[in-house]
Design a protein around this motif. Structure first.
Motif, PDB file in Angstrom:
ATOM      1  N   LYS A 180       3.839  11.437  -2.126  1.00  0.00           N
ATOM      2  CA  LYS A 180       4.085  10.210  -1.354  1.00  0.00           C
ATOM      3  C   LYS A 180       5.559  10.214  -0.990  1.00  0.00           C
TER       4      LYS A 180
ATOM      5  N   GLU B 172      -2.810  10.495   8.431  1.00  0.00           N
ATOM      6  CA  GLU B 172      -2.591  11.717   7.657  1.00  0.00           C
ATOM      7  C   GLU B 172      -3.864  12.138   6.938  1.00  0.00           C
TER       8      GLU B 172
ATOM      9  N   GLU C  81       5.083  -4.912   4.183  1.00  0.00           N
ATOM     10  CA  GLU C  81       3.985  -4.533   5.065  1.00  0.00           C
ATOM     11  C   GLU C  81       3.934  -3.018   5.244  1.00  0.00           C
ATOM     12  N   TYR C  82       5.108  -2.423   5.405  1.00  0.00           N
ATOM     13  CA  TYR C  82       5.160  -0.989   5.624  1.00  0.00           C
ATOM     14  C   TYR C  82       5.324  -0.205   4.327  1.00  0.00           C
ATOM     15  N   GLY C  83       5.488  -0.894   3.223  1.00  0.00           N
ATOM     16  CA  GLY C  83       5.686  -0.187   1.963  1.00  0.00           C
ATOM     17  C   GLY C  83       7.030   0.504   1.881  1.00  0.00           C
TER      18      GLY C  83
ATOM     19  N   LYS D 281      -0.703  15.324  -4.215  1.00  0.00           N
ATOM     20  CA  LYS D 281      -0.297  14.566  -3.037  1.00  0.00           C
ATOM     21  C   LYS D 281       1.113  14.063  -3.250  1.00  0.00           C
TER      22      LYS D 281
ATOM     23  N   PHE E 176       8.455   9.399   5.158  1.00  0.00           N
ATOM     24  CA  PHE E 176       7.254   9.295   5.986  1.00  0.00           C
ATOM     25  C   PHE E 176       6.935   7.825   6.275  1.00  0.00           C
TER      26      PHE E 176
ATOM     27  N   ARG F   7      -5.257  19.037  -6.867  1.00  0.00           N
ATOM     28  CA  ARG F   7      -4.749  18.385  -5.667  1.00  0.00           C
ATOM     29  C   ARG F   7      -3.424  17.768  -6.040  1.00  0.00           C
TER      30      ARG F   7
ATOM     31  N   PHE G 118      -0.156   5.099   9.415  1.00  0.00           N
ATOM     32  CA  PHE G 118       0.237   6.505   9.259  1.00  0.00           C
ATOM     33  C   PHE G 118      -0.539   7.178   8.134  1.00  0.00           C
ATOM     34  N   GLN G 119      -0.790   6.429   7.056  1.00  0.00           N
ATOM     35  CA  GLN G 119      -1.471   7.033   5.911  1.00  0.00           C
ATOM     36  C   GLN G 119      -2.883   7.469   6.282  1.00  0.00           C
TER      37      GLN G 119
ATOM     38  N   ILE H  93      -1.621  13.680  12.950  1.00  0.00           N
ATOM     39  CA  ILE H  93      -0.216  13.288  12.826  1.00  0.00           C
ATOM     40  C   ILE H  93       0.686  14.476  12.508  1.00  0.00           C
TER      41      ILE H  93
ATOM     42  N   LEU I 104       0.864  -1.175   0.000  1.00  0.00           N
ATOM     43  CA  LEU I 104       0.000   0.000   0.000  1.00  0.00           C
ATOM     44  C   LEU I 104       0.899   1.222   0.000  1.00  0.00           C
ATOM     45  N   GLN I 105       0.752   2.060  -0.995  1.00  0.00           N
ATOM     46  CA  GLN I 105       1.641   3.212  -1.071  1.00  0.00           C
ATOM     47  C   GLN I 105       1.050   4.445  -0.429  1.00  0.00           C
ATOM     48  N   VAL I 106      -0.188   4.750  -0.795  1.00  0.00           N
ATOM     49  CA  VAL I 106      -0.765   6.010  -0.357  1.00  0.00           C
ATOM     50  C   VAL I 106      -2.231   5.819  -0.013  1.00  0.00           C
ATOM     51  N   ILE I 107      -2.678   6.469   1.056  1.00  0.00           N
ATOM     52  CA  ILE I 107      -4.110   6.702   1.221  1.00  0.00           C
ATOM     53  C   ILE I 107      -4.261   8.214   1.297  1.00  0.00           C
ATOM     54  N   THR I 108      -5.044   8.765   0.426  1.00  0.00           N
ATOM     55  CA  THR I 108      -5.189  10.212   0.459  1.00  0.00           C
ATOM     56  C   THR I 108      -6.570  10.586  -0.050  1.00  0.00           C
TER      57      THR I 108
ATOM     58  N   SER J  84       7.409   5.466   9.975  1.00  0.00           N
ATOM     59  CA  SER J  84       6.376   4.673  10.632  1.00  0.00           C
ATOM     60  C   SER J  84       6.906   3.316  11.064  1.00  0.00           C
TER      61      SER J  84
ATOM     62  N   TRP K  68      -2.429  -3.858   5.870  1.00  0.00           N
ATOM     63  CA  TRP K  68      -1.087  -3.314   5.688  1.00  0.00           C
ATOM     64  C   TRP K  68      -0.780  -2.432   6.894  1.00  0.00           C
ATOM     65  N   LYS K  69       0.382  -2.585   7.487  1.00  0.00           N
ATOM     66  CA  LYS K  69       0.744  -1.710   8.601  1.00  0.00           C
ATOM     67  C   LYS K  69       0.973  -0.283   8.108  1.00  0.00           C
ATOM     68  N   ALA K  70       1.317  -0.141   6.833  1.00  0.00           N
ATOM     69  CA  ALA K  70       1.548   1.184   6.282  1.00  0.00           C
ATOM     70  C   ALA K  70       0.298   2.051   6.389  1.00  0.00           C
TER      71      ALA K  70
END
Lengths: 193, 386
Positions: free
Chosen positions: B348, A117, B228-230, B346, B352, B344, A113-114, A135, A54-58, B356, A108-110
């Motif tokens: 990435k 945010e 998992e953390y990307g 964003k 960041f 917008r 933080f996403q 955050i 998982l790269q981004v949640i926005t 985490s 996903w642990k990522a």
């Protein structure tokens, strides 16, 4: 590839109503229903498309809705996907309902933080999030900066935000003066008011 | 008898009084080892870290909001200020997103110049890592060595763009100014000396017994945890995963070049420890040198700027572009409504994501090892907080 994913999602998650939007410039986007976001993510991660990262949640704020994007990637298949879901704003009783989504932190642990945010910047609440704090902004900050109708607080904890003596207004005034003198066209534009 | 009883009473009392508890300790926001203004709240059991919570936001400027009010070209200086140690790479990612949306064809010379400055920037950034990491672990002189070499790169960038740190050099459609033959010649002689120097530095620090003791087997990151953390970039490659965007999803003209993807092999400890991440960065510099040398051989004459409309209006739609920056993958998610400004934008940030991971890596390690860990994932707070 995206057509296959839409087909796969509609088969494996009932009621997610996956649709593809590829008529606009740039990358194609897949929309799904907000109720099924957890199941959709789970299937994408564990299913045949193997989106393991998982790269981004926005989110993005539109006039009538919020759109939350999940950008996934697969290192084994070397592919990526923009997954989106719409959260409609209901303005019926003069009171806006706050956008709510299910968390995907267990996948996903990522996401931890996403999602924090996304909440901090747009005010999208994720249910069952293990650590639902702001955050980037301080915990007692009011408002969500990336909403289009956001106005900065004037006083924060007794401190004036953006005090006049600390703003370098020389450039701004100079361009303003030039604009008055020569009209709009010849002068480079200054920042919007 | 009575005395004995009293004695045992006293003992139990003192034992109760000596009940231990976790001590909360704040590392940062002003702490030399956090490389900026990161605060890590640590709960310690004597010297052992029981829990670590990173608190971000001390450098938060909400660049994404600023960008919504600026024309597309005016956003580029803001990209510089996110990761100020790798400004060229930050610019390139943003510019690439717009060019893909506009469908602009970049001239070959501009592509070569871009690749060259980006790789030089990667070397400068890794040299900075090398110096500061050595300082974190108690060696001061490597920092000075690293800065000597970094200075040359900054000088060249100053000649090209007029600025030492925040360049605004890569523009939509190409680069701002052309590079001249004299500069190319100087870069090529510099690369020879740099290669020699890097070998020297690596044997000075990387093979040092104290350095190995401090970094080997510390903060092991497995591929599973990285996924998992990307995690991306040197952190992912340090975990032994062969993944590099320049190789796997080439952008620009990276598909033309011959170079290797460096992965951690666990030479001094286990795969994915701090020493591996250090080694990946050091060896990556040699690969960058390889790429720049191929650039110097292949660079073509011609213009460095393509034809771009005076006022950029990106067509409606959205795009997500990833590039390989020194600290990991950088992604720009650009949403346009067809206007003069982004609707917008964003960013990435890899830093960041990597920050985490601290909460998961820290428990069970010594406080001194936490310093080594933060140093080894090489974060820049400007990019974390944006």
């Amino acid at each position: 590839m995206h057509n296959d994913i839409v087909k796969f999602l509609n088969e494996s998650v009932s009621g997610c109503e996956a649709t593809l939007r590829d008529d606009l410039a740039g990358d194609p986007v897949i929309f799904v229903n907000k109720e099924n976001i957890y199941d959709v993510c789970k299937n994408l991660k564990e299913g045949k498309f193997e989106f393991n990262v998982l790269q981004v949640i926005t989110g993005t704020d539109y006039e009538d809705r919020y759109e939350v994007s999940y950008i996934l990637a697969s290192y084994s298949k070397n592919s990526e996907l923009i997954l989106k879901t719409k959260l409609n704003k209901d303005k019926d009783e003069n009171k806006e309902t706050e956008p709510v989504l299910d968390t995907v932190t267990s996948l996903w642990k990522a996401a931890n933080f996403q999602e924090r945010e996304c909440y901090d910047m747009l005010g999208v609440t994720f249910t069952n999030h293990p650590d639902p704090r702001r955050i980037l902004c301080p915990d007692d900050w009011k408002g969500f900066p990336l909403r289009k109708d956001y106005v900065v607080e004037e006083v924060y904890n007794g401190m004036t935000v953006n005090p006049a003596e600390k703003i370098n207004s020389a450039d701004h005034n100079y361009f303003q003066e030039m604009k008055e003198k020569y009209g709009d066209k010849k002068v480079m534009h200054s920042w919007k008011k | 008898m009575e005395e004995n009883n009293n004695h045992s009473n006293i003992e139990t009392e003192t034992e109760e009084k000596l009940k231990t508890d976790l001590l909360t300790l704040n590392m940062g926001p002003q702490h030399p080892a956090t490389h900026g203004v990161l605060r890590v709240e640590i709960k310690t059991d004597s010297e052992i870290v029981a829990e670590a919570t990173p608190h971000l936001g001390y450098l938060h400027r909400c660049m994404e909001k600023h960008c919504e009010n600026l024309e597309y070209r005016q956003v580029i200086p803001f990209c510089d200020r996110m990761d100020y140690l790798a400004a060229m790479n930050m610019e390139w990612g943003y510019v690439l997103a717009i060019e893909k949306m506009l469908g602009t064809e970049i001239t070959p010379r501009a592509q070569y110049v871009r690749t060259m400055v980006a790789e030089l920037q990667r070397i400068a950034s890794h040299l900075m890592f090398f110096g500061t990491y050595a300082i974190d672990l108690g060696a001061f002189s490597p920092f000075l060595y690293a800065f000597q070499d970094r200075e040359f790169i900054l000088r060249i960038f100053e000649e090209l763009s007029g600025v030492r740190l925040l360049y605004n050099y890569i523009w939509v459609g190409g680069v701002w100014r052309d590079i001249n033959d004299d500069q190319l010649k100087r870069i090529s002689t510099f690369l020879e000396t740099l290669e020699e120097n890097l070998k020297k530095y690596h044997s000075l620090v990387g093979e040092n017994k104290i350095f190995i003791e401090r970094t080997a087997n510390v903060a092991k990151i497995t591929p599973e945890l990285a996924y998992e953390y990307g995690a991306t970039g040197p952190v992912l490659r340090g975990a032994g995963v062969k993944w590099d965007l320049r190789k796997d999803r080439p952008y620009g003209i990276y598909d033309k070049f011959d170079f290797d993807v460096i992965t951690g092999k666990g030479e001094k400890g286990t795969v994915g420890d701090c020493w591996d991440r250090y080694q990946v960065r050091i060896l990556e510099m040699f690969e960058s040198i390889k790429i720049i040398k191929q650039c110097l051989d292949g660079i073509e004459e011609g213009p460095v700027m393509a034809k771009v409309p005076k006022i950029i209006k990106v067509p409606e739609g959205e795009i997500f572009v990833r590039t390989e920056c020194p600290r990991g993958e950088l992604g720009y998610h650009l949403i346009s409504d067809g206007g003069k400004t982004p609707y917008r934008l964003k960013v990435k940030s890899s830093c960041f994501t990597h920050t985490s991971m601290l909460g998961d890596l820290a428990p069970g390690m010594l406080i001194a090892d936490l310093v080594a860990t933060i140093g080894s994932i090489d974060i820049v707070l400007g990019e974390v907080d944006r």
